[in-house]
Design a protein around this motif. Structure first.
Motif, PDB file in Angstrom:
ATOM      1  N   ASP A 247       0.833  -1.197   0.000  1.00 24.31           N
ATOM      2  CA  ASP A 247       0.000   0.000   0.000  1.00 24.31           C
ATOM      3  C   ASP A 247       0.876   1.259   0.000  1.00 24.31           C
ATOM      4  OD1 ASP A 247       0.947  -0.621   2.511  1.00 24.31           O
ATOM      5  OD2 ASP A 247      -0.865   0.009   3.579  1.00 24.31           O
ATOM      6  N   TRP A 248       2.021   1.186   0.655  1.00 25.11           N
ATOM      7  CA  TRP A 248       2.979   2.306   0.621  1.00 25.11           C
ATOM      8  C   TRP A 248       3.591   2.435  -0.768  1.00 25.11           C
ATOM      9  CZ3 TRP A 248       8.269   2.894  -0.265  1.00 25.11           C
ATOM     10  CH2 TRP A 248       8.841   4.083   0.163  1.00 25.11           C
ATOM     11  N   ALA A 250       2.130   1.805  -3.485  1.00 25.87           N
ATOM     12  CA  ALA A 250       1.115   2.416  -4.354  1.00 25.87           C
ATOM     13  C   ALA A 250       1.275   3.932  -4.394  1.00 25.87           C
ATOM     14  CB  ALA A 250      -0.284   2.044  -3.878  1.00 25.87           C
ATOM     15  N   ASP A 251       1.759   4.520  -3.299  1.00 28.21           N
ATOM     16  CA  ASP A 251       2.000   5.967  -3.252  1.00 28.21           C
ATOM     17  C   ASP A 251       3.404   6.333  -3.705  1.00 28.21           C
ATOM     18  OD1 ASP A 251      -0.564   6.452  -2.228  1.00 28.21           O
ATOM     19  OD2 ASP A 251       0.112   6.093  -0.175  1.00 28.21           O
ATOM     20  N   HIS A 252       4.239   5.329  -3.946  1.00 26.04           N
ATOM     21  CA  HIS A 252       5.619   5.545  -4.399  1.00 26.04           C
ATOM     22  C   HIS A 252       5.909   4.569  -5.541  1.00 26.04           C
ATOM     23  CE1 HIS A 252       5.430   6.932  -0.200  1.00 26.04           C
ATOM     24  NE2 HIS A 252       6.343   7.821  -0.543  1.00 26.04           N
ATOM     25  N   PRO A 253       5.196   4.683  -6.660  1.00 25.57           N
ATOM     26  CA  PRO A 253       5.296   3.698  -7.745  1.00 25.57           C
ATOM     27  C   PRO A 253       6.669   3.636  -8.408  1.00 25.57           C
ATOM     28  CG  PRO A 253       4.054   5.628  -8.455  1.00 25.57           C
ATOM     29  CD  PRO A 253       4.244   5.771  -6.974  1.00 25.57           C
ATOM     30  N   GLU A 254       7.521   4.619  -8.160  1.00 24.79           N
ATOM     31  CA  GLU A 254       8.846   4.583  -8.771  1.00 24.79           C
ATOM     32  C   GLU A 254       9.659   3.370  -8.304  1.00 24.79           C
ATOM     33  OE1 GLU A 254       9.088   7.360  -5.133  1.00 24.79           O
ATOM     34  OE2 GLU A 254       7.690   6.891  -6.765  1.00 24.79           O
ATOM     35  N   TYR A 255       9.303   2.821  -7.148  1.00 25.04           N
ATOM     36  CA  TYR A 255      10.030   1.656  -6.635  1.00 25.04           C
ATOM     37  C   TYR A 255       9.596   0.357  -7.309  1.00 25.04           C
ATOM     38  CZ  TYR A 255      11.900   4.641  -2.967  1.00 25.04           C
ATOM     39  OH  TYR A 255      12.559   5.636  -2.281  1.00 25.04           O
ATOM     40  N   CYS A 256       8.575   0.405  -8.140  1.00 24.22           N
ATOM     41  CA  CYS A 256       8.146  -0.793  -8.864  1.00 24.22           C
ATOM     42  C   CYS A 256       9.197  -1.262  -9.859  1.00 24.22           C
ATOM     43  CB  CYS A 256       6.823  -0.537  -9.589  1.00 24.22           C
ATOM     44  SG  CYS A 256       5.374  -0.501  -8.489  1.00 24.22           S
ATOM     45  N   GLU A 257      10.186  -0.417 -10.159  1.00 25.07           N
ATOM     46  CA  GLU A 257      11.285  -0.838 -11.022  1.00 25.07           C
ATOM     47  C   GLU A 257      12.185  -1.851 -10.318  1.00 25.07           C
ATOM     48  OE1 GLU A 257      13.439   2.511 -12.463  1.00 25.07           O
ATOM     49  OE2 GLU A 257      11.699   3.460 -13.391  1.00 25.07           O
ATOM     50  N   ASP A 258      12.111  -1.884  -8.992  1.00 27.21           N
ATOM     51  CA  ASP A 258      12.907  -2.834  -8.227  1.00 27.21           C
ATOM     52  C   ASP A 258      12.345  -4.241  -8.390  1.00 27.21           C
ATOM     53  OD1 ASP A 258      14.938  -3.152  -5.771  1.00 27.21           O
ATOM     54  OD2 ASP A 258      13.148  -4.335  -5.337  1.00 27.21           O
ATOM     55  N   TYR A 259      13.221  -5.221  -8.587  1.00 25.68           N
ATOM     56  CA  TYR A 259      12.791  -6.596  -8.855  1.00 25.68           C
ATOM     57  C   TYR A 259      11.945  -7.159  -7.721  1.00 25.68           C
ATOM     58  CZ  TYR A 259      13.142 -11.675  -9.279  1.00 25.68           C
ATOM     59  OH  TYR A 259      12.853 -13.015  -9.327  1.00 25.68           O
ATOM     60  N   ASP A 260      12.395  -6.990  -6.480  1.00 28.01           N
ATOM     61  CA  ASP A 260      11.661  -7.551  -5.349  1.00 28.01           C
ATOM     62  C   ASP A 260      10.308  -6.886  -5.173  1.00 28.01           C
ATOM     63  OD1 ASP A 260      13.557  -9.473  -4.562  1.00 28.01           O
ATOM     64  OD2 ASP A 260      14.753  -7.957  -3.552  1.00 28.01           O
ATOM     65  N   VAL A 261      10.264  -5.577  -5.339  1.00 26.00           N
ATOM     66  CA  VAL A 261       8.992  -4.861  -5.217  1.00 26.00           C
ATOM     67  C   VAL A 261       8.010  -5.360  -6.276  1.00 26.00           C
ATOM     68  CG1 VAL A 261       7.861  -2.606  -5.379  1.00 26.00           C
ATOM     69  CG2 VAL A 261      10.063  -2.811  -4.207  1.00 26.00           C
ATOM     70  N   ALA A 262       8.487  -5.506  -7.500  1.00 24.91           N
ATOM     71  CA  ALA A 262       7.611  -5.924  -8.600  1.00 24.91           C
ATOM     72  C   ALA A 262       7.051  -7.326  -8.390  1.00 24.91           C
ATOM     73  CB  ALA A 262       8.376  -5.857  -9.919  1.00 24.91           C
ATOM     74  N   ARG A 263       7.868  -8.226  -7.828  1.00 26.85           N
ATOM     75  CA  ARG A 263       7.383  -9.615  -7.696  1.00 26.85           C
ATOM     76  C   ARG A 263       6.491  -9.822  -6.480  1.00 26.85           C
ATOM     77  NH1 ARG A 263      11.302 -13.515  -4.955  1.00 26.85           N
ATOM     78  NH2 ARG A 263      12.814 -12.230  -3.844  1.00 26.85           N
ATOM     79  N   PHE A 264       6.622  -8.975  -5.468  1.00 31.10           N
ATOM     80  CA  PHE A 264       5.776  -9.136  -4.287  1.00 31.10           C
ATOM     81  C   PHE A 264       4.563  -8.206  -4.293  1.00 31.10           C
ATOM     82  CE2 PHE A 264       9.776 -10.914  -2.484  1.00 31.10           C
ATOM     83  CZ  PHE A 264       9.267 -12.165  -2.159  1.00 31.10           C
ATOM     84  N   CYS A 265       4.602  -7.156  -5.112  1.00 23.83           N
ATOM     85  CA  CYS A 265       3.463  -6.232  -5.231  1.00 23.83           C
ATOM     86  C   CYS A 265       2.935  -6.273  -6.662  1.00 23.83           C
ATOM     87  CB  CYS A 265       3.884  -4.809  -4.842  1.00 23.83           C
ATOM     88  SG  CYS A 265       4.506  -4.633  -3.167  1.00 23.83           S
ATOM     89  N   LYS A 266       2.547  -7.444  -7.111  1.00 22.09           N
ATOM     90  CA  LYS A 266       2.147  -7.635  -8.510  1.00 22.09           C
ATOM     91  C   LYS A 266       0.943  -6.780  -8.890  1.00 22.09           C
ATOM     92  CE  LYS A 266       3.810 -12.418  -8.865  1.00 22.09           C
ATOM     93  NZ  LYS A 266       4.236 -12.570  -7.455  1.00 22.09           N
ATOM     94  N   GLN A 267      -0.061  -6.778  -8.053  1.00 26.76           N
ATOM     95  CA  GLN A 267      -1.262  -6.009  -8.369  1.00 26.76           C
ATOM     96  C   GLN A 267      -0.972  -4.508  -8.370  1.00 26.76           C
ATOM     97  OE1 GLN A 267      -4.590  -6.949  -5.869  1.00 26.76           O
ATOM     98  NE2 GLN A 267      -5.977  -5.530  -6.884  1.00 26.76           N
ATOM     99  N   THR A 268      -0.247  -4.033  -7.382  1.00 28.47           N
ATOM    100  CA  THR A 268       0.067  -2.612  -7.275  1.00 28.47           C
ATOM    101  C   THR A 268       0.945  -2.143  -8.427  1.00 28.47           C
ATOM    102  OG1 THR A 268      -0.130  -2.584  -4.868  1.00 28.47           O
ATOM    103  CG2 THR A 268       1.253  -0.884  -5.857  1.00 28.47           C
ATOM    104  N   CYS A 269       1.925  -2.960  -8.808  1.00 28.19           N
ATOM    105  CA  CYS A 269       2.905  -2.551  -9.817  1.00 28.19           C
ATOM    106  C   CYS A 269       2.516  -2.961 -11.237  1.00 28.19           C
ATOM    107  CB  CYS A 269       4.279  -3.137  -9.476  1.00 28.19           C
ATOM    108  SG  CYS A 269       5.023  -2.429  -7.986  1.00 28.19           S
TER     109      CYS A 269
END
Length: 329
Positions: A247-248, A250-269
Motif C-alpha cells: 500500500d505504501w 502504491a503511493d511511491h510507484p517509482e520503486y516498482c522498477e525494483d525486482y523484489d517490489v515488482a514480484r511481491f506487489c504484482k497487483q500494485t505494480c
C-alpha cells in the motif's frame, strides 16, 4: 551497548579542579554522587577506570562503530536512494553462499554486485582461538578479530537486523520436477535461462502445450512465465520497514522498477501475472470480436486454441486461482 543512547553516562568519577582541594567525588550514574573522598582513593579509581577503558577499546569492532551503524539506520529509513538487498542482508554465512553476515545495499545500475555496507565473516571453520574471522566495511576487509571483537561486530549488525522485516517466502515458483515433453534437460530453468531470452521468445515458449500432461508450459513454469497469481503479498515490507508494504508502494510507484517490489506487489505494480488480456479479440465459430470474458460457456472448447489460452489464462482456467462460474445466456 548498541541498544543505548551513545551519550548516556554509565559510570565514572570526578576530581575537583580546585588546587586547594584534596578530595573529589565518585559518580555512579548521572544522579548518584559519592564522596567526597581523599585524592589517594580517587587515584585508585582512576587506575581501575583506565584499565576498563583499555579492555573496552580492544574489544570494539575494528571495522565500524555504533555511530556508523546509527547512520546506516537513518539511511535505511530516510534516504530514498538507499535500497537494501534483503535477499542477502541479515543472513548467516552458511545460509547465504558463505557471504558475510551483514547489511547489503542493492547494486546501482552501473554495478554488477550489491555493496556490503557493514558485515562480519564468522564461519564455523574459522571459530577457533585466537581469531574469529574478519569484519568488512564496504570493499575494505578488516583484520582478523578476537572473540570479543567478533561479538561486538555481530552485535552491531544485529542492532539493525532485529528491526528489519525479512523478505517473505515467494509463494509462486516453477515446478522443480517438470521436464517438457518428459525430456530431462528441458526443465523450467533450461527453457528460460535468466537474461538470455527476449520477451517475445519467453512468451512463445510459455504458450506452448506439453504433449503429455496436456497443460501449457506456463502452468508448470509459473515464475519464469510471469503467470503467478495477481495479488500483493501482505508480508512484504520495502527495505524491511514495517510501515512500507505494498500500500505504501502504491503511493511511491517509482520503486516498482525494483525486482523484489515488482514480484511481491504484482497487483500494485502491474507486474505480468496470470490475468486475461483485456485488449485481446478472437474469432469463434466464424464470429469475430470475442473477448476473454465471453468464454464462460465455451471455454472448454475455445481454450484448446493455444493463442486463446495464452491471452485468456484466467477465463481458460490456467491460473492457480480459478474464476467464479457465471452462466451467460
Amino acid at each position: 551497548n548498541p541498544g543505548t543512547d551513545i551519550t548516556e553516562f554509565i559510570f565514572g568519577h570526578s576530581l575537583e579542579t580546585n588546587e586547594k582541594s584534596e578530595s573529589g567525588y565518585c559518580i555512579d550514574l548521572p544522579d548518584v554522587i559519592h564522596g567526597p573522598f581523599p585524592i589517594e582513593q580517587l587515584q585508585a579509581c582512576t587506575s581501575r577506570m583506565e584499565a576498563y577503558c583499555e579492555d573496552i577499546e580492544t574489544s570494539m569492532c575494528p571495522c565500524f562503530e555504533y555511530q556508523q551503524i546509527r547512520f546506516i539506520e537513518k539511511q535505511i529509513v530516510g534516504d530514498a536512494r538507499f535500497v537494501l538487498d534483503m535477499n542477502l542482508s541479515c543472513k548467516l554465512p552458511e545460509l547465504n553462499h558463505s557471504l558475510p553476515y551483514g547489511i547489503y545495499r542493492k547494486a546501482f545500475k552501473n554495478q554488477e554486485l550489491p555493496t556490503l555496507i557493514a558485515g562480519t565473516d564468522v564461519r564455523a571453520d574459522k571459530m577457533f582461538p585466537p581469531y574469529y574471522g574478519n569484519c568488512f566495511q564496504k570493499t575494505i576487509m578488516g583484520p582478523e578479530m578476537t572473540k570479543d571483537q567478533a561479538r561486538n561486530c555481530i552485535g552491531l549488525v544485529d542492532y539493525i537486523c532485529k528491526s528489519l522485516k525479512p523478505l517473505p517466502v515467494e509463494k509462486c515458483s516453477d515446478e522443480p520436477t517438470y521436464a517438457k515433453n518428459r525430456i530431462d534437460d528441458r526443465t523450467c530453468s533450461a527453457l528460460f535461462p535468466q537474461d538470455f531470452l527476449s520477451d517475445n521468445s519467453t512468451q512463445r515458449r510459455c504458450g506452448k502445450t506439453d504433449y503429455f500432461p496436456g497443460k501449457m508450459v506456463s502452468e508448470h513454469c509459473r515464475k519464469s512465465c510471469g503467470s503467478c497469481t495477481c495479488t500483493d503479498d501482505t508480508d512484504f515490507y520495502f527495505n524491511g520497514q514495517a510501515d512500507r508494504g505494498c500500500d505504501w508502494i502504491a503511493d511511491h510507484p517509482e520503486y516498482c522498477e525494483d525486482y523484489d517490489v515488482a514480484r511481491f506487489c504484482k497487483q500494485t505494480c502491474g507486474t505480468p501475472c496470470c490475468r486475461d488480456n483485456y485488449d485481446f479479440r478472437f474469432e469463434y465459430n466464424k464470429k469475430s470480436g470475442y473477448r476473454c470474458e465471453l468464454l464462460q460457456n465455451i471455454w472448454e472448447d475455445a481454450c484448446k486454441d493455444d493463442e486463446i489460452a495464452q491471452n485468456c489464462p484466467m477465463s481458460c482456467r490456467k491460473c492457480e486461482i480459478q474464476p467464479m462460474t457465471v452462466i451467460i445466456d
